[in-house]
Design an enzyme around this catalytic site. Structure first.
Site, mmCIF file in Angstrom:
data_model
loop_
_atom_site.group_PDB
_atom_site.id
_atom_site.type_symbol
_atom_site.label_atom_id
_atom_site.label_comp_id
_atom_site.label_asym_id
_atom_site.label_seq_id
_atom_site.Cartn_x
_atom_site.Cartn_y
_atom_site.Cartn_z
ATOM 1 N N ASP A 21 0.824 -1.208 0.000
ATOM 2 C CA ASP A 21 0.000 0.000 0.000
ATOM 3 C C ASP A 21 0.861 1.263 0.000
ATOM 4 O OD1 ASP A 21 -2.319 1.463 -0.013
ATOM 5 O OD2 ASP A 21 -2.659 1.329 2.152
ATOM 6 N N HIS A 38 2.732 3.239 -8.917
ATOM 7 C CA HIS A 38 2.575 1.812 -9.205
ATOM 8 C C HIS A 38 3.806 1.282 -9.945
ATOM 9 C CE1 HIS A 38 -1.398 2.005 -7.652
ATOM 10 N NE2 HIS A 38 -1.930 2.674 -8.660
ATOM 11 N N LEU A 132 10.572 -20.878 -4.233
ATOM 12 C CA LEU A 132 9.500 -20.005 -3.729
ATOM 13 C C LEU A 132 8.245 -20.075 -4.615
ATOM 14 C CD1 LEU A 132 8.625 -17.464 -1.916
ATOM 15 C CD2 LEU A 132 9.539 -16.086 -3.796
HETATM 16 C C1 FPP Z 1 -1.797 0.083 -3.413
HETATM 17 O O1 FPP Z 1 -1.370 1.419 -3.413
HETATM 18 C C2 FPP Z 1 -1.294 -0.678 -4.552
HETATM 19 C C3 FPP Z 1 -2.055 -1.295 -5.505
HETATM 20 C C4 FPP Z 1 -3.516 -1.229 -5.499
HETATM 21 C C5 FPP Z 1 -1.471 -2.004 -6.645
HETATM 22 C C6 FPP Z 1 -0.203 -2.751 -6.394
HETATM 23 C C7 FPP Z 1 0.471 -2.971 -7.695
HETATM 24 C C8 FPP Z 1 1.800 -2.933 -7.911
HETATM 25 C C9 FPP Z 1 2.795 -2.749 -6.839
HETATM 26 C C10 FPP Z 1 2.360 -3.067 -9.289
HETATM 27 C C11 FPP Z 1 2.245 -4.358 -9.999
HETATM 28 C C12 FPP Z 1 2.309 -5.592 -9.202
HETATM 29 C C13 FPP Z 1 2.947 -6.739 -9.559
HETATM 30 C C14 FPP Z 1 2.714 -7.937 -8.744
HETATM 31 C C15 FPP Z 1 3.899 -6.824 -10.683
HETATM 32 P P1 FPP Z 1 -2.479 2.571 -3.508
HETATM 33 O O2 FPP Z 1 -2.707 2.875 -4.937
HETATM 34 O O3 FPP Z 1 -3.698 2.130 -2.763
HETATM 35 O O4 FPP Z 1 -1.761 3.753 -2.768
HETATM 36 P P2 FPP Z 1 -2.461 4.894 -1.881
HETATM 37 O O5 FPP Z 1 -3.103 4.205 -0.716
HETATM 38 O O6 FPP Z 1 -1.309 5.756 -1.479
HETATM 39 O O7 FPP Z 1 -3.443 5.607 -2.755
#
Ligand code: FPP
Length: 245
Positions: A21, A38, A132
Site C-alpha cells: 500500500d 505503481h 518459492l
Molecule cells: C496500493 O497502493 C497498490 C495497488 C492497489 C497495486 C499494487 C500494484 C503494484 C505494486 C504493481 C504491480 C504488481 C505486480 C505484482 C507486478 P495505492 O494505490 O492504494 O496507494 P495509496 O493508498 O497511497 O493511494
C-alpha cells in the site's frame, strides 16, 4: 550490518503475505500521477520476491489487485492491468532462473483476456519450479473467496457430492481458492494503514500482523528482513499460555 545476519532460518515463516500500500501517496509526494507510484512499486515487488527466495521462504502472497480496486477510475485500472502484463512478461526469465513458481488466486475470470493469457502462460512456464511460490492475489477479496466457497459447497450438496453433515473446517478450507496454500504466518502492510482491507480473512486467524510506515515503492530487502526479525521475536501461543509452549 544487515538484519539478514540476525535471522534464524528455523524461525522464519513459511508463508508471508503482503498488502502493498502507498503507491498513490508516494507518487503524489513527488508531484506525480498515481501510476508513477505503481510503476515504482514494481521495483519493491522485485526486491521482496528476491529477498523471500534468498531466505528460502516457501510462499509469498502479494495483494496486487483487490475486488474493490475495480471501482478505481478506469484510467488507473487500465494502467494497472498493463503494468501487470508487462511485469509478468519481463520477469518470467528471472522467475525461472530463481526456481520461482508463479500462482494466482482471485476472481480471475474478471481480468481482461490479455492479462489472463499472460498470467496463464507464466503460470505454465514456471509450474515445474520448486523454490518459492509467488502467489498474486488478483481481483481478490476475502469475502468474495468465502462466498465463492459457500456457493460451490451448496452446489455439491445439491448434486449429492457431499453431505451437509460433512462440512467441517477442513472441508470448507478445501473449497477456498487458497486451499493448497498454507495459512500465512506473517502479514505485512505498508504505508501506515492499520487494516486488513478484505485480504485473506479466513486464513489470517493466527497470523502475526506487521505494519510499517514505509510506502510500498520504498520497501526494500532490509524492510522485509526487519519484518522477519520482528516475527522471530514474537511468541505465538495459538490460544495456549506461555508455559505450555
Ligand atoms: C496500493 O497502493 C497498490 C495497488 C492497489 C497495486 C499494487 C500494484 C503494484 C505494486 C504493481 C504491480 C504488481 C505486480 C505484482 C507486478 P495505492 O494505490 O492504494 O496507494 P495509496 O493508498 O497511497 O493511494
Amino acid at each position: 550490518m544487515s538484519l539478514k545476519d540476525k535471522l534464524i532460518p528455523e524461525k522464519l515463516p513459511r508463508h508471508v503475505a503482503v498488502i502493498m500500500d502507498g503507491n498513490g501517496r508516494w507518487a503524489k509526494k513527488k508531484g506525480n500521477q498515481r501510476i508513477f507510484g505503481h510503476r515504482n512499486g514494481v521495483k519493491a515487488v522485485r526486491e521482496t520476491v528476491e529477498a523471500a527466495a534468498e531466505m528460502k521462504i516457501d510462499y509469498l502472497t502479494l495483494y496486487a489487485f483487490s475486488t474493490e480496486n475495480w471501482n478505481r477510475p478506469k484510467i488507473e485500472v487500465n494502467a494497472l492491468m498493463s503494468l501487470l502484463v508487462s511485469s509478468i512478461h519481463n520477469e518470467i526469465s528471472t522467475l525461472n532462473k530463481n526456481n520461482i513458481r508463479l500462482l494466482a488466486v482471485g476472481d480471475l475470470e474478471k481480468l481482461p483476456s490479455k492479462v489472463r493469457k499472460e498470467l496463464n502462460w507464466a503460470i505454465e512456464q514456471t509450474s515445474v519450479n520448486n523454490g518459492l511460490s509467488l502467489v498474486l492475489a488478483l481481483s481478490y477479496s476475502g469475502r468474495w473467496e468465502i462466498i465463492n466457497a459457500v456457493n460451490q459447497i451448496l452446489n455439491d450438496v445439491k448434486n449429492g457430492k457431499i453431505d451437509i453433515g460433512e462440512i467441517d473446517y477442513s472441508v470448507f478450507n478445501s473449497y477456498l481458492v487458497t486451499a493448497k496454500i498454507p495459512d500465512p504466518e506473517l502479514l505485512i502492510r505498508t504505508s501506515g494503514e492499520y487494516r486488513i482491507s478484505n485480504f485473506l480473512l479466513w486464513q489470517i486467524a493466527y497470523t502475526e500482523l506487521y505494519f510499517t510506515e514505509v510506502l510500498w515503492p520504498d520497501f526494500r530487502k532490509e524492510e522485509f528482513y526487519k519484518a522477519l526479525y520482528d516475527f522471530q521475536n514474537r511468541e505465538r501461543r495459538f490460544g495456549k499460555i506461555s508455559e505450555q509452549l
